[in-house]
Design a protein around this motif. Structure first.
Motif, mmCIF file in Angstrom:
data_model
loop_
_atom_site.group_PDB
_atom_site.id
_atom_site.type_symbol
_atom_site.label_atom_id
_atom_site.label_comp_id
_atom_site.label_asym_id
_atom_site.label_seq_id
_atom_site.Cartn_x
_atom_site.Cartn_y
_atom_site.Cartn_z
ATOM 1 N N ALA A 63 39.639 37.487 36.881
ATOM 2 C CA ALA A 63 38.958 36.536 37.405
ATOM 3 C C ALA A 63 38.729 35.134 36.528
ATOM 4 C CB ALA A 63 37.419 37.010 37.675
ATOM 5 N N ARG A 66 41.830 32.620 36.551
ATOM 6 C CA ARG A 66 41.948 31.990 37.802
ATOM 7 C C ARG A 66 41.215 30.486 37.620
ATOM 8 N NH1 ARG A 66 42.852 37.016 39.592
ATOM 9 N NH2 ARG A 66 43.984 37.257 41.586
ATOM 10 N N ASP A 109 50.637 35.544 38.561
ATOM 11 C CA ASP A 109 50.848 36.428 39.810
ATOM 12 C C ASP A 109 52.167 36.090 40.348
ATOM 13 O OD1 ASP A 109 48.301 37.025 40.071
ATOM 14 O OD2 ASP A 109 47.677 35.517 40.820
ATOM 15 N N ASP A 341 35.820 42.379 42.509
ATOM 16 C CA ASP A 341 36.863 41.675 43.352
ATOM 17 C C ASP A 341 37.255 40.421 42.561
ATOM 18 O OD1 ASP A 341 37.755 39.337 45.152
ATOM 19 O OD2 ASP A 341 38.499 41.121 46.241
ATOM 20 N N GLU A 343 38.881 37.542 43.053
ATOM 21 C CA GLU A 343 38.512 36.369 43.568
ATOM 22 C C GLU A 343 37.091 36.041 43.705
ATOM 23 O OE1 GLU A 343 40.742 33.960 44.285
ATOM 24 O OE2 GLU A 343 42.659 34.895 44.042
ATOM 25 N N ALA A 346 35.591 35.461 40.302
ATOM 26 C CA ALA A 346 36.074 34.006 39.781
ATOM 27 C C ALA A 346 35.274 33.196 40.420
ATOM 28 C CB ALA A 346 37.366 33.854 39.953
#
Length: 363
Positions: A63, A66, A109, A341, A343, A346
């Motif tokens: 996270a 990002r 990624d 999760d 995303e 983050a």
């Protein structure tokens, strides 16, 4: 020049061919520079240090990478199970497994990052001695032996992987985790026994009362202490509470840095109690046992998933005793498993950093 060619050329600049022995003698006077995930103008991103181990730290790093390129992971080194335990017993090295997982979580990624993440996480399947060893564990240990320097070797692996951050061990000596456990032997449910080893503590059927390290005053890695003191934010957890999170508070120099730093401190809570280690623990009880192990440590923010908090008032009171505010946010995967999760986590970190930062959105 391709990204891959550039990374390979960078590796040759760090340790030229045929010069590994000389690099070991030099002891890495300068750390390897690690480029961030999203280069921004100077001062536009927070310096973040994340402490923990295992899959909890990996989730946090996935996270955090990002939202900032200035990221350092400080990893527990008390693991004594699996491939890490075998390498530790046979070679007397730090257990590399949690360090490997942190490096994999920091991979990008793109094709390069994801390929290397899979490679270092790959485990051999055989009938021989290589069975269940992770490629990344062997790579890390090989570089430790070649270079004679834990930090330099991990920086070099991070450079190879294109990691979006830096990975450091919390101590340069292997540690043994010991716990006082009530009812570890189901035949004696009221007795309190000393349980030795992180793998055993994590799976105990009893109730963990407290944990400590052997040796009791291990030296912290200086770069880890420096990172904590220089951070804007320190993230402690999530993860196995007694075997991955609290051990950082049992290294005296690291605890001193955590109490003295001007950084804000955020504690993301687990989504569910861990079978064995924290079976039946409420969110507030996690805070209470952490406070007992480090009574002088103050926090700024406790992050929790709203669905994992049945009693908000009790959590708020427990957090207040540690000096912290509670932030509730949806951070769990939607598949029903108690996993964060990346995303959503983050987004929660980003909001906390902006809302609770001292000067503007970032320092």
């Amino acid at each position: 020049m391709t990204d891959r060619a550039g990374r390979l050329r960078g590796l040759r600049r760090v340790v030229p061919e045929g010069r590994l022995g000389r690099a070991a003698e030099a002891r890495a006077s300068r750390p390897v520079e690690v480029r961030g995930a999203r280069p921004r103008r100077r001062g536009a991103q927070p310096k973040v240090v994340a402490l923990g181990g295992g899959m909890g730290l990996s989730a946090s790093l996935a996270a955090l990478r990002r939202i900032t390129g200035d990221l350092t992971a400080v990893v527990t080194v008390a693991d004594d199970g699996g491939s890490s335990g075998r390498l530790r017993d046979e070679l007397g090295v730090l257990p590399p497994g949690d360090l490997r997982k942190a490096l994999a979580a920091l991979c990008g990624d793109d094709d390069w990052g994801q390929t290397w993440a899979r490679v270092i996480q790959h485990r051999f399947q055989s009938q021989g001695d290589l069975h269940d060893h992770a490629v990344g564990n062997l790579l890390i240990v090989a570089l430790w032996e070649q270079l004679g320097n834990h930090v330099m070797a991990l920086d070099l692996v991070g450079r190879l992987l294109g990691a979006h951050g830096r990975v450091l061990p919390m101590s340069a000596v292997p540690l043994e985790l010991q716990a006082l456990v009530k009812g570890h032997d189901p035949a004696r449910p009221e007795d309190v026994d000393t349980v030795r080893g992180q793998a055993t503590v994590a799976l105990t059927p009893g109730e963990v009362q407290s944990v400590h390290l052997v040796p009791s005053d291990p030296p912290a890695v200086p770069e880890a202490v420096e990172a904590v003191l220089d951070a804007d934010w320190v993230v402690l957890g999530p993860g196995s509470w007694f075997s991955s999170v609290i051990p950082h508070l049992l290294v005296p120099e690291l605890l001193d840095a955590l109490t003295q730093t001007k950084a804000r401190r955020v504690l993301p809570l687990n989504l569910a109690p861990q079978p064995g280690e924290t079976e039946g623990f409420s969110p507030q009880r996690h805070l209470e046992v952490l406070g007992r192990h480090a009574p002088k440590l103050a926090l700024d923010v406790v992050l929790a998933d709203e669905a994992a908090v049945p009693d908000r008032d009790s959590l708020t009171e427990a957090a207040k005793r540690l000096g912290a505010a509670v932030e509730l946010a949806p951070v769990a995967r939607t598949d029903g498993t108690p996993r964060h999760d990346p995303e959503l986590l983050a987004a929660a970190y980003d909001r906390i950093f902006r809302m609770h930062g001292r000067i503007g959105p970032w320092r």
